[in-house]
Design an enzyme around this catalytic site. Structure first.
Site, PDB file in Angstrom:
ATOM      1  N   THR A  23       0.824  -1.214   0.000  1.00 12.71           N
ATOM      2  CA  THR A  23       0.000   0.000   0.000  1.00 12.71           C
ATOM      3  C   THR A  23       0.858   1.264   0.000  1.00 12.71           C
ATOM      4  O   THR A  23       1.999   1.237   0.478  1.00 12.71           O
ATOM      5  CB  THR A  23      -0.901  -0.022   1.259  1.00 12.71           C
ATOM      6  OG1 THR A  23      -1.418   1.273   1.490  1.00 12.71           O
ATOM      7  CG2 THR A  23      -0.117  -0.397   2.513  1.00 12.71           C
ATOM      8  N   ASP A  24       0.273   2.357  -0.474  1.00 14.22           N
ATOM      9  CA  ASP A  24       0.977   3.644  -0.392  1.00 14.22           C
ATOM     10  C   ASP A  24       1.052   4.157   1.049  1.00 14.22           C
ATOM     11  O   ASP A  24       1.806   5.086   1.336  1.00 14.22           O
ATOM     12  CB  ASP A  24       0.309   4.702  -1.294  1.00 14.22           C
ATOM     13  CG  ASP A  24      -1.151   4.991  -0.949  1.00 14.22           C
ATOM     14  OD1 ASP A  24      -1.704   4.341  -0.042  1.00 14.22           O
ATOM     15  OD2 ASP A  24      -1.739   5.885  -1.596  1.00 14.22           O
ATOM     16  N   GLU A  25       0.246   3.554   1.946  1.00 13.06           N
ATOM     17  CA  GLU A  25       0.187   4.084   3.318  1.00 13.06           C
ATOM     18  C   GLU A  25       1.503   3.903   4.066  1.00 13.06           C
ATOM     19  O   GLU A  25       1.741   4.557   5.081  1.00 13.06           O
ATOM     20  CB  GLU A  25      -0.982   3.449   4.076  1.00 13.06           C
ATOM     21  CG  GLU A  25      -2.291   3.686   3.346  1.00 13.06           C
ATOM     22  CD  GLU A  25      -3.547   3.371   4.138  1.00 13.06           C
ATOM     23  OE1 GLU A  25      -3.501   3.372   5.375  1.00 13.06           O
ATOM     24  OE2 GLU A  25      -4.579   3.120   3.493  1.00 13.06           O
TER      25      GLU A  25
ATOM     26  N   TYR B  16      -1.883  -0.561  10.965  1.00  7.28           N
ATOM     27  CA  TYR B  16      -1.998  -1.221   9.651  1.00  7.28           C
ATOM     28  C   TYR B  16      -0.780  -0.914   8.787  1.00  7.28           C
ATOM     29  O   TYR B  16      -0.110  -1.819   8.284  1.00  7.28           O
ATOM     30  CB  TYR B  16      -3.291  -0.772   8.946  1.00  7.28           C
ATOM     31  CG  TYR B  16      -3.302  -1.081   7.460  1.00  7.28           C
ATOM     32  CD1 TYR B  16      -3.294  -2.397   7.001  1.00  7.28           C
ATOM     33  CD2 TYR B  16      -3.315  -0.052   6.508  1.00  7.28           C
ATOM     34  CE1 TYR B  16      -3.294  -2.681   5.637  1.00  7.28           C
ATOM     35  CE2 TYR B  16      -3.313  -0.334   5.146  1.00  7.28           C
ATOM     36  CZ  TYR B  16      -3.298  -1.645   4.712  1.00  7.28           C
ATOM     37  OH  TYR B  16      -3.280  -1.933   3.364  1.00  7.28           O
TER      38      TYR B  16
ATOM     39  N   LYS C 264       2.228  -3.374   7.383  1.00  6.55           N
ATOM     40  CA  LYS C 264       2.511  -3.563   5.941  1.00  6.55           C
ATOM     41  C   LYS C 264       3.960  -3.155   5.642  1.00  6.55           C
ATOM     42  O   LYS C 264       4.646  -3.803   4.838  1.00  6.55           O
ATOM     43  CB  LYS C 264       1.546  -2.746   5.087  1.00  6.55           C
ATOM     44  CG  LYS C 264       0.116  -3.232   5.065  1.00  6.55           C
ATOM     45  CD  LYS C 264      -0.080  -4.623   4.467  1.00  6.55           C
ATOM     46  CE  LYS C 264       0.165  -4.675   2.965  1.00  6.55           C
ATOM     47  NZ  LYS C 264      -0.181  -6.014   2.415  1.00  6.55           N
TER      48      LYS C 264
HETATM   49  P1  NAD Z   1      -9.472  -7.545   2.238  1.00  3.77           P
HETATM   50  O1  NAD Z   1      -9.439  -7.262   3.709  1.00  3.77           O
HETATM   51  O2  NAD Z   1     -10.717  -7.283   1.476  1.00  3.77           O
HETATM   52  O3  NAD Z   1      -9.083  -9.071   1.959  1.00  3.77           O
HETATM   53  C1  NAD Z   1      -8.051  -9.717   2.632  1.00  3.77           C
HETATM   54  C2  NAD Z   1      -8.187 -11.214   2.370  1.00  3.77           C
HETATM   55  O4  NAD Z   1      -7.094 -11.883   3.025  1.00  3.77           O
HETATM   56  C3  NAD Z   1      -9.471 -11.808   2.948  1.00  3.77           C
HETATM   57  O5  NAD Z   1     -10.056 -12.687   2.000  1.00  3.77           O
HETATM   58  C4  NAD Z   1      -8.993 -12.584   4.170  1.00  3.77           C
HETATM   59  O6  NAD Z   1      -9.802 -13.708   4.480  1.00  3.77           O
HETATM   60  C5  NAD Z   1      -7.590 -12.992   3.750  1.00  3.77           C
HETATM   61  N1  NAD Z   1      -6.691 -13.236   4.890  1.00  3.77           N
HETATM   62  C6  NAD Z   1      -6.531 -12.458   5.995  1.00  3.77           C
HETATM   63  N2  NAD Z   1      -5.615 -13.002   6.809  1.00  3.77           N
HETATM   64  C7  NAD Z   1      -5.183 -14.144   6.210  1.00  3.77           C
HETATM   65  C8  NAD Z   1      -4.213 -15.130   6.544  1.00  3.77           C
HETATM   66  N3  NAD Z   1      -3.530 -15.064   7.698  1.00  3.77           N
HETATM   67  N4  NAD Z   1      -4.002 -16.159   5.690  1.00  3.77           N
HETATM   68  C9  NAD Z   1      -4.716 -16.234   4.518  1.00  3.77           C
HETATM   69  N5  NAD Z   1      -5.642 -15.335   4.167  1.00  3.77           N
HETATM   70  C10 NAD Z   1      -5.865 -14.289   4.989  1.00  3.77           C
HETATM   71  O7  NAD Z   1      -8.251  -6.710   1.653  1.00  3.77           O
HETATM   72  P2  NAD Z   1      -8.083  -6.021   0.225  1.00  3.77           P
HETATM   73  O8  NAD Z   1      -8.635  -4.648   0.295  1.00  3.77           O
HETATM   74  O9  NAD Z   1      -8.547  -6.963  -0.805  1.00  3.77           O
HETATM   75  O10 NAD Z   1      -6.503  -5.880   0.178  1.00  3.77           O
HETATM   76  C11 NAD Z   1      -5.683  -6.923  -0.361  1.00  3.77           C
HETATM   77  C12 NAD Z   1      -4.232  -6.523  -0.246  1.00  3.77           C
HETATM   78  O11 NAD Z   1      -4.022  -5.299  -0.954  1.00  3.77           O
HETATM   79  C13 NAD Z   1      -3.770  -6.256   1.188  1.00  3.77           C
HETATM   80  O12 NAD Z   1      -2.473  -6.767   1.322  1.00  3.77           O
HETATM   81  C14 NAD Z   1      -3.776  -4.739   1.305  1.00  3.77           C
HETATM   82  O13 NAD Z   1      -2.811  -4.303   2.238  1.00  3.77           O
HETATM   83  C15 NAD Z   1      -3.410  -4.334  -0.108  1.00  3.77           C
HETATM   84  N6  NAD Z   1      -3.909  -3.027  -0.541  1.00  3.77           N
HETATM   85  C16 NAD Z   1      -5.226  -2.700  -0.382  1.00  3.77           C
HETATM   86  C17 NAD Z   1      -5.682  -1.474  -0.834  1.00  3.77           C
HETATM   87  C18 NAD Z   1      -7.151  -1.081  -0.708  1.00  3.77           C
HETATM   88  O14 NAD Z   1      -7.502   0.063  -0.991  1.00  3.77           O
HETATM   89  N7  NAD Z   1      -8.038  -1.989  -0.330  1.00  3.77           N
HETATM   90  C19 NAD Z   1      -4.796  -0.561  -1.433  1.00  3.77           C
HETATM   91  C20 NAD Z   1      -3.442  -0.941  -1.581  1.00  3.77           C
HETATM   92  C21 NAD Z   1      -3.033  -2.179  -1.131  1.00  3.77           C
HETATM   93  P1  TYD Z   2     -10.767   3.856   4.294  1.00  6.04           P
HETATM   94  O1  TYD Z   2     -11.718   3.410   3.234  1.00  6.04           O
HETATM   95  O2  TYD Z   2     -10.902   3.255   5.661  1.00  6.04           O
HETATM   96  O3  TYD Z   2      -9.294   3.702   3.711  1.00  6.04           O
HETATM   97  P2  TYD Z   2      -7.864   4.211   4.325  1.00  6.04           P
HETATM   98  O4  TYD Z   2      -8.034   4.617   5.729  1.00  6.04           O
HETATM   99  O5  TYD Z   2      -7.021   2.990   4.174  1.00  6.04           O
HETATM  100  O6  TYD Z   2      -7.444   5.353   3.432  1.00  6.04           O
HETATM  101  O7  TYD Z   2     -10.920   5.427   4.452  1.00  6.04           O
HETATM  102  C1  TYD Z   2     -10.720   6.305   3.360  1.00  6.04           C
HETATM  103  C2  TYD Z   2     -10.806   7.714   3.904  1.00  6.04           C
HETATM  104  O8  TYD Z   2     -12.139   7.952   4.368  1.00  6.04           O
HETATM  105  C3  TYD Z   2      -9.899   7.947   5.114  1.00  6.04           C
HETATM  106  O9  TYD Z   2      -9.370   9.267   5.043  1.00  6.04           O
HETATM  107  C4  TYD Z   2     -10.838   7.814   6.303  1.00  6.04           C
HETATM  108  C5  TYD Z   2     -12.160   8.301   5.749  1.00  6.04           C
HETATM  109  N1  TYD Z   2     -13.374   7.680   6.338  1.00  6.04           N
HETATM  110  C6  TYD Z   2     -14.407   8.509   6.784  1.00  6.04           C
HETATM  111  O10 TYD Z   2     -14.330   9.753   6.722  1.00  6.04           O
HETATM  112  N2  TYD Z   2     -15.530   7.906   7.307  1.00  6.04           N
HETATM  113  C7  TYD Z   2     -15.649   6.556   7.405  1.00  6.04           C
HETATM  114  O11 TYD Z   2     -16.689   6.067   7.922  1.00  6.04           O
HETATM  115  C8  TYD Z   2     -14.574   5.726   6.916  1.00  6.04           C
HETATM  116  C9  TYD Z   2     -14.683   4.226   7.001  1.00  6.04           C
HETATM  117  C10 TYD Z   2     -13.466   6.337   6.389  1.00  6.04           C
END
Ligand code: NAD
Ligand code: TYD
Length: 355
Positions: free
Chosen positions: A132-134, A158, A162
């Site tokens: 992630t960019d975070e 988080y 990561k």
């Molecule tokens: P998500 O929470 O929707 O899905 C995570 C999946 O991993 C779930 O299916 C869960 O059951 C599985 N999981 C959790 N712990 C596990 C373990 N110990 N062993 C096997 N499986 C396990 O997450 P997402 O949003 O799909 O994100 C996927 C990846 O992308 C993550 O690594 C996250 O850090 C990264 N990412 C997410 C975003 C975003 O905006 N969602 C952006 C950049 C990077």
């Molecule tokens: P989120 O979807 O939780 O992603 P991340 O924290 O990983 O960026 O949140 C996106 C943005 O929205 C973040 O700045 C937090 C804000 N947010 C709210 O303002 N209200 C909410 O209920 C949630 C879940 C997030």
């Protein structure tokens, strides 16, 4: 074949669906099925022999090593993680367990497997770590976007977990020669996202006539990318990325949270005028800020564009419309997720956001 971890979650499921739509290489999908994992995301693959689902933990060395021996994947794409910042504030232990210890154990299993491969298969093998960019921390309003050389400065449990996993992945390349690739992507949105994250939560609440909670003053900025564009970037990096390299992925779509929510409300006014409360923007409610809330994320995706020729296909305007349309057409999918554990989570989290 390839091994995908976390393939029942939001991005992993989109990745598998897109992968199998684009080609015939089989996928073994290892997922622990936490609250965020949902096999219903992959129901269209139920009869498809190209998808093999295995319930289990990336940290289970015995299981992972047996899977690797049995299926001999040529690549691994590691999505498995705890992924929600707010949950990491309430319970960081699970984040350290999966994101740090789990990734470490996965790397150890993969190293054992990879070391025993014949030289040509070793050279062709890839371990792609999805991050992630975070990990780069928070930007001032006018600071340049994150590049691959921006120093890490994670601010939430988080992002810290990561960051730790990214460092382990890097070390396994530097020390053992494991051919790794790391991608750091901005905020994703699109179909199948669990309704704890901003965009699906707002759609869900708006349709129910419930408040749309905006943390702080709504001026925090995120750089949004449609999920299928993230998936196409990962496919590109897997195919053409240089082992040991990091690639930032983003959509050049910086938006304040308030702008995102107002856009969602306007699209819902148009596509769903029958909601209990309209115009939907009447539901916008400012609530107490998230502790340690990062002000701004922005990705410079110049390297992946220059070196691998990847650019996103969707604009924010096209992607967000598709997303709202998908949630409107799939209200059953959301309804299945929003009982029990979900209700407990919502009441715990938003109790903390009361002024
Ligand atoms: P998500 O929470 O929707 O899905 C995570 C999946 O991993 C779930 O299916 C869960 O059951 C599985 N999981 C959790 N712990 C596990 C373990 N110990 N062993 C096997 N499986 C396990 O997450 P997402 O949003 O799909 O994100 C996927 C990846 O992308 C993550 O690594 C996250 O850090 C990264 N990412 C997410 C975003 C975003 O905006 N969602 C952006 C950049 C990077
Ligand atoms: P989120 O979807 O939780 O992603 P991340 O924290 O990983 O960026 O949140 C996106 C943005 O929205 C973040 O700045 C937090 C804000 N947010 C709210 O303002 N209200 C909410 O209920 C949630 C879940 C997030």
């Amino acid at each position: 074949m390839i091994l995908v971890t976390g393939g029942a979650g939001f991005i992993g499921a989109n990745f598998i669906l897109d992968w199998l739509a684009a080609g015939d290489e089989a996928v073994v999908n290892l997922d622990k099925l936490t609250y965020a994992g949902n096999l219903d995301n992959l129901r269209t693959l139920r009869e498809d022999e190209r998808h093999v689902f295995v319930a289990g933990d990336i940290g289970d060395r015995g299981l992972v090593e047996a899977l690797l021996r049995e299926h001999r994947p040529r690549a691994i794409v590691n999505f498995a993680a705890e992924s929600h910042v707010d949950r990491s504030i309430h319970g960081p232990a699970e984040f350290v367990q999966t994101n740090v210890v789990g990734t470490f154990n996965l790397l150890e299993s993969v190293r054992t497997y990879w070391t025993r491969l014949p030289a040509d298969e070793q050279a062709a093998f890839r371990f792609l770590h999805v991050s992630t960019d975070e990990v780069y921390g928070s930007l001032d309003p006018t600071a340049p976007a994150f590049t691959e050389t921006t120093p890490y400065a994670p601010n939430s449990p988080y992002s810290a977990s990561k960051a730790a996993s990214d460092h382990l992945v890097r070390a396994y390349h530097h020390t053992y020669g494991l051919p790794v690739l790391t991608t750091n992507c901005s905020n994703n949105y699109g179909p199948l996202q669990f309704p704890e994250k901003l965009i699906p939560l707002v759609i869900h609440n708006a349709l129910a006539g419930k408040p749309l909670p905006i943390y702080g003053d709504g001026s925090n900025v995120r750089d949004w990318l449609y999920v299928s564009d993230h998936c196409s970037a990962i496919r590109r990096v897997l195919k053409a990325g240089q082992a040991g390299e990091v690639y930032n992925i983003g959509g050049c779509n910086e938006k304040t949270n308030l702008d995102v929510v107002k856009t969602l409300c306007a699209i819902l006014d148009e596509l769903h005028p029958g909601s209990p409360v309209t115009p939907h923007a009447r539901l916008i409610t400012f609530v107490k800020d998230r502790p340690g809330h990062d002000r701004r994320y922005a990705i410079d995706a110049g390297k992946i564009e220059r070196e691998l020729g990847w650019t996103p296909s969707e604009t924010f305007e096209s992607g967000i419309r598709k997303t709202v349309a998908w949630y409107l057409a799939n209200q059953d999918w959301v309804a299945h997720l929003t009982s029990g554990e979900y209700c407990n989570w919502v009441s715990r989290n938003y109790a903390d956001h009361q002024a």
